[in-house]
Write an enzyme that holds these catalytic residues in place. Structure first.
Site, PDB file in Angstrom:
ATOM      1  N   ALA A  94       0.836  -1.205   0.000  1.00 20.25           N
ATOM      2  CA  ALA A  94       0.000   0.000   0.000  1.00 20.25           C
ATOM      3  C   ALA A  94       0.867   1.249   0.000  1.00 20.25           C
ATOM      4  O   ALA A  94       1.984   1.235   0.516  1.00 20.25           O
ATOM      5  CB  ALA A  94      -0.899   0.014   1.239  1.00 20.25           C
ATOM      6  N   SER A 137      -1.131   8.306  -1.641  1.00 21.77           N
ATOM      7  CA  SER A 137      -2.011   7.445  -2.425  1.00 21.77           C
ATOM      8  C   SER A 137      -2.866   8.271  -3.376  1.00 21.77           C
ATOM      9  O   SER A 137      -3.456   9.275  -2.982  1.00 21.77           O
ATOM     10  CB  SER A 137      -2.937   6.650  -1.502  1.00 21.77           C
ATOM     11  OG  SER A 137      -3.927   5.991  -2.277  1.00 21.77           O
ATOM     12  N   HIS A 191      -5.623   7.383  -4.336  1.00 17.83           N
ATOM     13  CA  HIS A 191      -7.020   7.255  -3.892  1.00 17.83           C
ATOM     14  C   HIS A 191      -7.429   8.444  -3.023  1.00 17.83           C
ATOM     15  O   HIS A 191      -8.601   8.757  -2.918  1.00 17.83           O
ATOM     16  CB  HIS A 191      -7.229   5.928  -3.163  1.00 17.83           C
ATOM     17  CG  HIS A 191      -7.267   4.759  -4.100  1.00 17.83           C
ATOM     18  ND1 HIS A 191      -8.381   4.440  -4.837  1.00 17.83           N
ATOM     19  CD2 HIS A 191      -6.316   3.858  -4.459  1.00 17.83           C
ATOM     20  CE1 HIS A 191      -8.132   3.373  -5.589  1.00 17.83           C
ATOM     21  NE2 HIS A 191      -6.882   3.004  -5.380  1.00 17.83           N
ATOM     22  N   ASP A 202     -10.512   1.654  -8.204  1.00 16.53           N
ATOM     23  CA  ASP A 202     -10.151   0.268  -8.510  1.00 16.53           C
ATOM     24  C   ASP A 202     -11.403  -0.447  -8.982  1.00 16.53           C
ATOM     25  O   ASP A 202     -12.470  -0.309  -8.364  1.00 16.53           O
ATOM     26  CB  ASP A 202      -9.604  -0.440  -7.266  1.00 16.53           C
ATOM     27  CG  ASP A 202      -8.295   0.145  -6.788  1.00 16.53           C
ATOM     28  OD1 ASP A 202      -7.540   0.688  -7.615  1.00 16.53           O
ATOM     29  OD2 ASP A 202      -8.020   0.067  -5.575  1.00 16.53           O
ATOM     30  N   GLU A 222      -0.776  -2.795 -11.920  1.00 18.55           N
ATOM     31  CA  GLU A 222      -2.122  -2.797 -11.335  1.00 18.55           C
ATOM     32  C   GLU A 222      -3.125  -2.523 -12.448  1.00 18.55           C
ATOM     33  O   GLU A 222      -3.566  -1.385 -12.630  1.00 18.55           O
ATOM     34  CB  GLU A 222      -2.255  -1.725 -10.235  1.00 18.55           C
ATOM     35  CG  GLU A 222      -1.491  -2.030  -8.969  1.00 18.55           C
ATOM     36  CD  GLU A 222      -1.954  -1.189  -7.770  1.00 18.55           C
ATOM     37  OE1 GLU A 222      -2.865  -0.365  -7.935  1.00 18.55           O
ATOM     38  OE2 GLU A 222      -1.389  -1.382  -6.679  1.00 18.55           O
ATOM     39  N   HIS A 273      -6.378  -0.399 -11.557  1.00 19.14           N
ATOM     40  CA  HIS A 273      -6.369   0.947 -10.958  1.00 19.14           C
ATOM     41  C   HIS A 273      -6.474   2.007 -12.064  1.00 19.14           C
ATOM     42  O   HIS A 273      -5.556   2.170 -12.861  1.00 19.14           O
ATOM     43  CB  HIS A 273      -5.095   1.127 -10.127  1.00 19.14           C
ATOM     44  CG  HIS A 273      -4.939   2.487  -9.499  1.00 19.14           C
ATOM     45  ND1 HIS A 273      -5.076   2.700  -8.141  1.00 19.14           N
ATOM     46  CD2 HIS A 273      -4.639   3.691 -10.039  1.00 19.14           C
ATOM     47  CE1 HIS A 273      -4.865   3.990  -7.869  1.00 19.14           C
ATOM     48  NE2 HIS A 273      -4.594   4.618  -9.009  1.00 19.14           N
TER      49      HIS A 273
HETATM   50 ZN    ZN Z   1      -5.993   1.586  -6.625  1.00 13.65          ZN
END
Ligand code: ZN
Length: 237
Positions: free
Chosen positions: A126, A132, A134, A141, A191, A194
């Protein structure tokens, strides 16, 4: 040099400085403003302020995999709704699993892992709080409903949902932010799930040129944090 010659040289310098530079010809530049849809967040660029939270979060009206609703900033939420609608029309089974995460929730997520496993495995798992995407309210995601075994797993790459996103997410302003084999630039392993909202013009150019955001914006690669350990002030308080 005569006064006149000096003036001519000075004018030449001004003219050169005003010529469009290659980076001006693209749709956007990286921003340090957390409220910009072009804010760059990576291991070298934390959000400023580190506990930033957007003031225009909206619940995203799409299918979600968790009981809790998913929030994004208004513009990104609307774009995600359009994307999901078109995906559904095309028979693609997408659901959102995670959107906006606050500084505090990222701190909880990171700290729990950190307390148990230490810094290295936690950094792999993480982003540190404040680092992040996010937390910007611009990242979401997604999962393939038909392939639950691939939730937040690399095999999401094999699903029809990923094929559809790779083809068309940019039409809605989203880029696949952490592409395969680009860890040394983005700081993140692949990822495929994402998505990051950057607006349609930037997303189209990034997809067309097949670049990471760091490359597109001509920003330094961000494979590592400056500090070997997270700021203790940023861990769960
Ligand atoms: Zn993500």
């Amino acid at each position: 040099m005569s006064g006149l010659a000096e003036q001519v040289v000075a004018l030449g310098v001004i003219a050169l400085a005003q010529l469009p530079q290659p980076q001006d010809l693209q749709a956007s530049q990286a921003s340090g403003d957390p409220d910009s849809i072009h804010v760059l967040v990576n291991r070298q660029n934390p959000l400023e302020p580190v506990d930033y939270s957007p003031d225009d979060l909206a619940e995203v009206g799409v299918r979600t995999s968790e009981p809790e609703p998913v929030y994004l900033r208004e513009e990104a939420a609307e774009a995600a709704e359009k994307l999901f609608e078109e995906a559904s029309d095309d028979g693609v089974s997408l659901a959102a699993t995670s959107g906006y995460r606050s500084f505090e929730s990222q701190a909880r997520l990171y700290s729990a892992r950190y307390a148990e496993h230490g810094v290295e495995p936690t950094d792999e798992f993480a982003a540190r709080p404040g680092y992040s995407e996010h937390q910007t309210g611009l990242a979401v995601d997604v999962i393939s409903i038909d392939n639950p075994e691939c939730i937040l797993g690399e095999c999401f790459h094999e699903t029809p949902e990923f094929d559809w996103l790779e083809d068309g997410a940019d039409d809605f302003g989203f880029v696949i932010r952490y592409p395969e084999g680009m860890e040394d630039i983005t700081g993140f392993a692949y990822e495929p799930w994402h998505l990051r909202y950057v607006g349609t013009e930037t997303a189209a150019e990034v997809a067309e040129r097949d670049l990471t955001l760091e490359e597109y914006w001509r920003e330094p690669a961000a494979p590592e944090y400056d500090d070997p350990e997270p700021d203790p002030e940023h861990l769960r308080r």
